[in-house]
Each structure stands twice: as structure tokens, then as C-alpha cells.
Design a protein around this motif. Sequence first.
Motif, mmCIF file in Angstrom:
data_model
loop_
_atom_site.group_PDB
_atom_site.id
_atom_site.type_symbol
_atom_site.label_atom_id
_atom_site.label_comp_id
_atom_site.label_asym_id
_atom_site.label_seq_id
_atom_site.Cartn_x
_atom_site.Cartn_y
_atom_site.Cartn_z
ATOM 1 N N SER A 48 0.855 -1.268 -0.138
ATOM 2 C CA SER A 48 -0.239 -0.063 -0.362
ATOM 3 C C SER A 48 1.064 1.024 -0.269
ATOM 4 C CB SER A 48 -0.921 0.156 0.926
ATOM 5 O OG SER A 48 -1.768 1.782 1.142
ATOM 6 N N SER A 49 0.096 2.263 -0.266
ATOM 7 C CA SER A 49 1.155 3.422 -0.547
ATOM 8 C C SER A 49 0.735 4.266 0.311
ATOM 9 C CB SER A 49 0.910 4.176 -2.139
ATOM 10 O OG SER A 49 0.175 4.456 -2.543
ATOM 11 N N LYS A 50 -0.387 4.536 1.172
ATOM 12 C CA LYS A 50 -1.159 5.090 1.898
ATOM 13 C C LYS A 50 -0.208 5.292 3.438
ATOM 14 C CE LYS A 50 -5.677 3.448 0.856
ATOM 15 N NZ LYS A 50 -7.237 3.414 0.966
ATOM 16 N N LYS A 51 -0.353 6.678 3.764
ATOM 17 C CA LYS A 51 0.796 6.894 5.123
ATOM 18 C C LYS A 51 0.011 8.216 5.411
ATOM 19 C CE LYS A 51 4.205 9.303 2.563
ATOM 20 N NZ LYS A 51 5.868 9.060 2.106
ATOM 21 N N PRO A 52 0.394 8.411 6.542
ATOM 22 C CA PRO A 52 -0.455 9.863 7.094
ATOM 23 C C PRO A 52 0.286 10.946 6.362
ATOM 24 C CG PRO A 52 0.005 8.520 8.418
ATOM 25 C CD PRO A 52 0.823 7.573 7.829
ATOM 26 N N ALA A 53 -0.612 12.281 6.138
ATOM 27 C CA ALA A 53 -0.406 13.053 5.352
ATOM 28 C C ALA A 53 1.232 14.220 5.789
ATOM 29 C CB ALA A 53 -1.047 14.324 4.841
ATOM 30 N N GLY A 54 1.840 13.959 5.096
ATOM 31 C CA GLY A 54 3.695 15.189 5.434
ATOM 32 C C GLY A 54 4.542 13.834 6.504
ATOM 33 N N LYS A 55 4.222 13.329 6.108
ATOM 34 C CA LYS A 55 5.122 11.558 6.629
ATOM 35 C C LYS A 55 5.977 11.351 6.740
ATOM 36 C CE LYS A 55 3.459 12.191 11.500
ATOM 37 N NZ LYS A 55 3.985 12.621 12.032
ATOM 38 N N CYS A 56 7.309 11.163 6.642
ATOM 39 C CA CYS A 56 7.900 10.159 6.622
ATOM 40 C C CYS A 56 8.074 8.840 5.328
ATOM 41 C CB CYS A 56 9.762 10.503 7.380
ATOM 42 S SG CYS A 56 10.522 11.969 7.792
ATOM 43 N N SER A 57 9.015 8.417 4.979
ATOM 44 C CA SER A 57 8.886 7.109 3.910
ATOM 45 C C SER A 57 9.934 6.003 4.938
ATOM 46 C CB SER A 57 8.345 6.771 2.972
ATOM 47 O OG SER A 57 7.096 7.446 2.547
ATOM 48 N N HIS A 58 9.553 4.825 4.718
ATOM 49 C CA HIS A 58 11.273 4.528 4.915
ATOM 50 C C HIS A 58 12.847 4.463 4.230
ATOM 51 C CE1 HIS A 58 14.066 0.757 6.632
ATOM 52 N NE2 HIS A 58 13.589 0.280 5.529
ATOM 53 N N GLY A 59 11.859 4.231 3.119
ATOM 54 C CA GLY A 59 12.954 4.311 1.649
ATOM 55 C C GLY A 59 12.920 2.933 1.386
ATOM 56 N N GLY A 60 13.458 2.798 -0.535
ATOM 57 C CA GLY A 60 13.508 2.448 -1.069
ATOM 58 C C GLY A 60 13.000 1.202 -2.226
ATOM 59 N N SER A 61 13.550 0.992 -3.178
ATOM 60 C CA SER A 61 12.147 0.694 -4.187
ATOM 61 C C SER A 61 11.518 -0.504 -3.432
ATOM 62 C CB SER A 61 12.794 -0.039 -4.702
ATOM 63 O OG SER A 61 13.266 -1.496 -4.617
#
Length: 988
Positions: free
Chosen positions: A229-242
Motif C-alpha cells: 500500500s502506498s498510503k501513509k499519514p499526510a506529511g510523514k516520512c517513508s522508510h524508503g527503498g524500492s
Amino acid sequence: MFAGLAVAIFLFWGIRFNRDEVAAFKPLFSTGSLTHRDITQFAMLRKTAEVCRDIAIAQGRDFTLPINNGLTSSAVQKACSSSASSSILSSFSFSSAISMTYMSNAAIDGVFFWSAARHFDDESFSEGRDLITSAVSSVKASAKQGSYISARITLGALCHTLQDFYSHSNWVELGNSAPFSTLIKPELPLDNVADLSTPTCKACTDGNCIYNLLPENKKLTSGYFSLYSSKKPAGKCSHGGSADWTSSTDPTGGINKDDISSSHGFLHPQAADLAIRATMDMLEDIRMAIGNKPFLQLMGISQTSVLAFVIDTTGSMSDDIEAAKSVSFSIIDSRRGTPQEPSEYILVPFNDPDFGPLTRTDNADIFKKRLSSLTADGGGDFPEMCLSGLLLALAGAPPSSDIFVFTDATAKDSELGSIVQAMIERTKSTVTFMLTGSFSYRRRRAVSQSQQFTSRSLFQSDIQLYRDLAHVSGGQTIEVPKSTLSQATAVITDSSTSALVTVLQVVRSPAIAENFSIVLDSSLSNVTVYITGDSPFFTLYSPTGVSQSGSMADGLLGSILTVGNLKRIKLNTENQTGEWRISINATSFYSLKVTAESSVNFLFNFVEQSQSGDFTPKANRPFIGRNATLFVSVTGGDSVTVTDVLLVEASGSAVVNGSIKAVGTTDLLVNIDTIPEWAFVVQLRGLLNDSSTVSRFQRQSPTQQQGSKLTIKAQPSSTIEPGIPLDLNFTLVNNATGGNYTIRARTDRNFNVSFPNSLFIGAEGSAQGTVTLIAPSGTDSGTDVTLTIEAEAPVSGDSNYLALRFTVMNKVTDLSRPVCQIVRIKADCPIECSTASWELSANLTDGNGTGIAKVSINSGNGSLSLSTVMSEDGTNVTVVSYNASCCSQDVELVAVDKVGNVGTCFASIRSPSSTISPNGSTSISQTQSTAAVPSESASVGTSESASVSHSVSTSISQSTTAGYSASYSVSYSMCVALLGLLVPFLYG
């Protein structure tokens, strides 16, 4: 041999799930980056070295080993040795403990890959901290019970979560240069954490994520992660990576520092360094709670072996019990206080219908007392509960132990044979059966207590089960008359060394005449050859062509002991290096085993590769007919070059050769094209360079392995609460024909277990089942229990198993640490410090907690006395009196409550400066009362530090308020003003 660490560890945590990318520090291998394996290993080596250094200094010994990330287990083992003895030191148990811990660490990425809390993803700081603190409590409780295997497994999982915090959060980016100690202190608040509505990141620019954290955010955050899923809270950082789908959602990119190629890989070295230091801090907290000796046992620092007996106590066993006493007492008395003294003692009695209890102790006198208390009596009918007793010993003894079973009866519980075999494979312990029933009558006492004799000889069909189990373990089945059993116990003395290695072991049934090559290298000493079987005939040949037949008791090559079906050859010490040969024949069955002492040994684990290219431990037996990978570590072998890693048929001569890839100075990845259908042992061959000569090298795992066409998967909990049922769901998968598969489940402690008797599976299909386990109410916290689940195919008899360790834990509600209140310091110290002493009085309390369990001196060379009084408000107060020479100017006391919470109390009579008066002494007496303000506020974004400088100083850790009055007499020519006798708590 500790070849099955993957089974011992990963069967505990379950089976990994395949995925595209590991969302953590890489588990085992990564080019140019530090992995969970590196971080855990560095921390354990450094902390162990620090503890050994402090012990050496306290004992007045030198400790010159530099403590850094370049340490090896061999170097630390040697530096920790308190003896100048020339005996061989093996780092095998130390390396095994470290390997067990980092394998458990790596397994988390498989079993709990989806758990945000176990990786501090999705800003799950409270949940992650709860996992850490509960695991720390579990490790302390397990160590208190001597359950070091369970403690290491839990420790590895704990390390994974703790270390991931520094890779997945913005702790490093906030400018912190010290670990976040609040993670291991549940009584402290998690302050300054970004809430769900606080933006923390902006999008990366053209793939560059160096500046993607919002500069105005000074709060703690971590990246969000999802595979689907590509969803996350607005303005939040991601872990990152492919593999992280959330990283494609604005704000794009990530902040992880898992390796140098990660989104914030430029900070990977700093994150890894903090993870090492945080792991060391956590280990220090455990050390202070359990003490130095148990901590070093947890780390695996042991110079010796384990003495482990499983003894039949029925009426005919008097001679056998006396023989066990004689050999064990001789070993204890001759080695007490030496580097060869056994590090642990295991005793399990059995008869019918009882077995146990398990005695596990490091106190030789307790073991001698328990062994002396055994009496031969009763037993009822002929068969006894031998395998139940053995199963209890296998679960209780450290991995790779040598266990000796004394009996003259068949096993009444022979149905446990397959589960015992699974435990042998899992623990890699060697089992030797000392059988006297083939040669004597058993004396029995009937229910009426009248004396009578019953003819009870063991037949070959009875002995075969014992032979099979001994064969699997790499042990022997020694059949002797009771009158000569004491001679056969020489094999127990032979095995009582931590440096024991197996050079070669073969079994032939039915017997065939055969010649065997024995390669001896220059590191080997005390080489011993064992031959058991039906009338074996043999001739031994040296590298120079000298021969000696088995009928010659004393010859040019060695001395031969013949007792029962055993022939033991001790080679002469001269000119052993080279290729020896032995030709053997027997009437129906024989086994050949060659052992020696050496610092060079090896560990191996089956691992499997994820799509990202890294490896994690593999569960249970490998699949027959498929390829597999071995991770091999040579211990004590910097001078060893491994040229061949072989799977050698356990009862034949077939061989599968692996392809080798070096992944470190002493570590190898070995690819096996096809796992064979036959049982096998792992054999290493190569060259050893000892600075003067190069010799051929060979080692072999004594315990055999085997493949299977089915496997069992599960995702268990690490703990079980007394009296509360635990449901464990498991999945059985086969790679063969379908049918009804038999299911068996059992614990080593006879806890109540319910499970399905069978599961139906279609061809190459799967089925689910549930095992329910209940630990009895009142079971002590820290008790370990091993649950073994076995599945057997309907026609072929093919089987596989799942062996899971649980720690019984009552809920921990006491999260507060003991409080120290300095009451009085009195110092009247002249210039010549050795002529006077100083005194400290303190009160220790645990408030509404579980109560003070122990108080010890962490640093300082003084004496300690304790007493307990009741305060006016009904609180138990431990009154501490400390006295030390004026030459020992500092003291740190450690108070531990009953659940392992640690509080410390520091005091010093040092002065920053002084001027000597004409008479050499000036006295001051002062009374002062102060309240301490704690420094445990856990400020996020700043380094955690505290420093104190006073002429007389005290530091009280883990207290919110404290007051005291103190009287001092200090011999300085000028009075230094004593400002604030009570100082803030040290942070961290």
C-alpha cells in the motif's frame, strides 16, 4: 557440534517470509555496511571484554587487550582467562553464544517482517519500547534461572528492535551523539515524539534525500513502510527503498540508514555506531541485574565442558550409580579451581514411572550432594522412563554438551525416540549410553518390598534404539559388565574439555571390512580413537608406516583399553601430525570415532537467500532434492584455509561437495546443489598454517543432519504466562504425496499440551493445525520450556519437526528502579591513605515495587554489610554500610529488585585540589540536606550526558527526590566548600 543453530534459533521464531527487500539493517551480510550480525557481535565482544577487564583490575591482574571493533572471540576468550595454564583454550562456546544471538536477531526480519513495532516503523515508539523492556525483563529472568539458551534467543530478538531504532528514526539526524537510554527504561516518559498530525518530511529532490527532513521539526519520528500500500499519514516520512510503496507517495523518498546505499545511507556509520553503543548499554543493564559470573555465562565465556548424567535409579543400578559418582567426583576434585573445571553440571534421574527433576548448577558441591543422594530402589516392571529423562537433559543442557546415560533396562517410553532425535539435532549434543544390562541380572524390589532377583538381560533389539540415538548424536553405545563399568567411564574424563573436536566418525551396520584415513594437523593434542562393535578387529598405521594391531595393549603407536564392546586407543604424543590409516572389520556392527583437543573448530547453519540477496536462518530440516546454503564459521582458525565443505553420508561413503564463497576471514557461504535423501554429517577439509609448518586439516560435525520432503511453519510468542492457555497455530507443507500425516507434540517439562493427532494434506499441499500449551500456575518466571511438534508422513515415514523455546513469565508491573538515599559519609583520610578508611551509609528502597533482591559493589574495593528495617510509612528499607580504605576513593553500589530493575548509587571522596598543611591534616564536619532533581527527562535532539565535580560527591541514579544528612571529616589543608552533597541523577 553446534551445527544446528539455525534450528535452535529459527525454529523458535518460526519461518521467514520471502520479500523483495529487508526493512532493517541487513541481517547477516552487506558489502561495505554493518549488519545486525556485525553490530550484535561487536557489542557482545566489547562488553564481554570490558567486564573481563574490570574483573582483572579488581583482582590485581593485567588486562592489555585493546577494546574496539577489531576484537575476535579467540582474543577475548584468551584475555578473559584468569589462568596462565598452558591448556588449550577453545572459543567454541563463546562463538556459539554470539552466533545463536545474532541468528535470533536476523530471524526477526523473517518472522516479524510485518510488525512495525519490532522495527520502529510507522512512529511506533511506545510499542517498540514496550517490546524492548519486556524482553530485557525476560532475559534477566531466564538468566536468573540459568536458562541461558532462552535468554540468548530473546536477547537476539531484543537487539534487532533496539538496533533498528537508530536506522529507522531521525535520532541521528536530530544531532544526538549518544544512545537514547529511555528505550531500556520503562519508568521514563517518551517525550517530544511527533504526533500523527505533525508533518516531518518533504519530498526528496531527484532521488537525493539528504535534506528531506523538515528542519523545523525537532521531534522524534520514523519512516512509514508497506510492501502493498502506498498510503501513509499526510506529511510523514517513508522508510524508503524500492520495496517500500509508501516512498512513492508525497513526501517521496525515505530516511532509513540500513546500509550505505539507503535513502540516508550517508548517516549509516553513525547509526550503526549508536546501535553498537546502545546494545552495549542494554547488556550493561543486564549485567548489573544478574552479576558478572552469570553475565559471562550468558555470553558463552566458558573454558570447560559440561558434566551431564542421566541415571537409572532402579534397584539393580547401585554399581552404576557408584561408578558415576566415582568418575564425576574425580573430575571435580582434580580440576577444581583450574581452567579445566566443568562450567556446569546436569543431573536427571529416572525410573518407572518417574523421571527428573532436572538439576542444573554451576556449583560442584551441589551436584555432588544431589548425586550422592541417589539411591537404587524400586522400578516395578523391567522397562524404565529412559527417553523422558534424556529429553529433559537435552532441553536443560547447553548446546553441544556431552550427555552420558547410565541404564541396564529398555526404554518404556520408546515412542519418544523421534522427538529425542529431533532434540539431538536441535541442540547438537552428543549422547553416549553406558549399558550394563547385556551382561548382568537386574536386581528388583517388588511392590511388597521383598527382595528378589529377575533375569533381565538386554537383547539386541532393545539395544538398537540406543544405538540409533547415539549414532545420530555422534555418541557411542558402550556395553560393559557392571564389574568393569568404572574402566569404561574413562570416556567421560576424555570428553571433559571445552576444546574437544571430532576429526572423524563413521558407523557401519552391517559391518564391512574397510580402511579409513585419519588426517591429524599440528593443532591437535590428546588424540583418542574409539571403536565399539561386535568383536571388532583393527590395525592402526602411522604416517611413517609403523603399525599396531588391536590385540596389542601397549605398542609403538599408543595404549589400548579394552572393556566390554569398547576399544579406546590413546595415541602416543610424539609425531602425530600427518595422515594415519586404520583398517577395521567386525562381525555385524562397528563405529569409529576420532577425537582430540584443539582450539580450531567450526559452526554451521543452514540459511536461505531472500530476493534482495541477503541471508536469514532457515527453519528445521532442509528440503530433500533442492539446493541449500550453509553458513560456516571457523572458530580459533585465523590460520586455517578451508578447501572443501562436504556432506558425508552418515552410514556410508557417499559425498556431496559444496561450492565455497568466503564472506570474511573465517566465514564461508557454501552452496549445496542437492540435499541428499540419506542422513549426513558436515565435514571440513583444508590446510592449517601454524607459522612453522603447513599441515592438512580435517574436522567433522559429530551430530548428523538429514533432509525432509515436508516442513512445519509457525509464528510463536517468545513467552507464556502461567495458567493462561497459549494457542500456537502451525502450518504443515509437503513436497510429496498426500495423506493423513501423524502429529505429535510434547514439552520437556510435561506441561499440558493439546494438539490434533493427524492432519490431511493433498499432494504438494498444506494444512493448518493448532497446539495449545499451558504452563502450570505458580511456575517461576524465567523457567524455560521446549515444545516439540513433529509431523510424520503416512507411508514413507519421512518426518520433520518444529522445536520452540518459551520463557514462562508472569506479568511485570513493577517498572520502577530501586532508589538510593545517601545518609552519611565519614572520611578522615591522612596523606598516607593506606592507614585509614572511610565509611558510607545509605538507605535503599523500592517503593511499592517488588522489593530489593540484592545489593552489590559495582566498583570500589571495600566491604559491604546490609540490614533491613521498616520505615514509618511501612516501607522496607535496606540499610547499607560500606567501608573502604582511603586509597579506594570511589564506590558505585548496585541495587536490583526482584524483577531485575537496577538502581545505582555513586559516591566519591576525591578532591579536585588540595594543599598540604604543616601538620598534614585538617578536619571538617558538615551536615547538609538536599533534594535531587532527576536528569532522566529524555530530551530528544540533544546528547545525554551528566558530569559532577565535588570534593565529596554523590550521584544517585533513578530517584526523583532524596534527602539526607551527612557528616564528613576530610584531611585537606584548605577547606573546599561542599556545595550540594546530593547531585542530579546521571542520565543513561
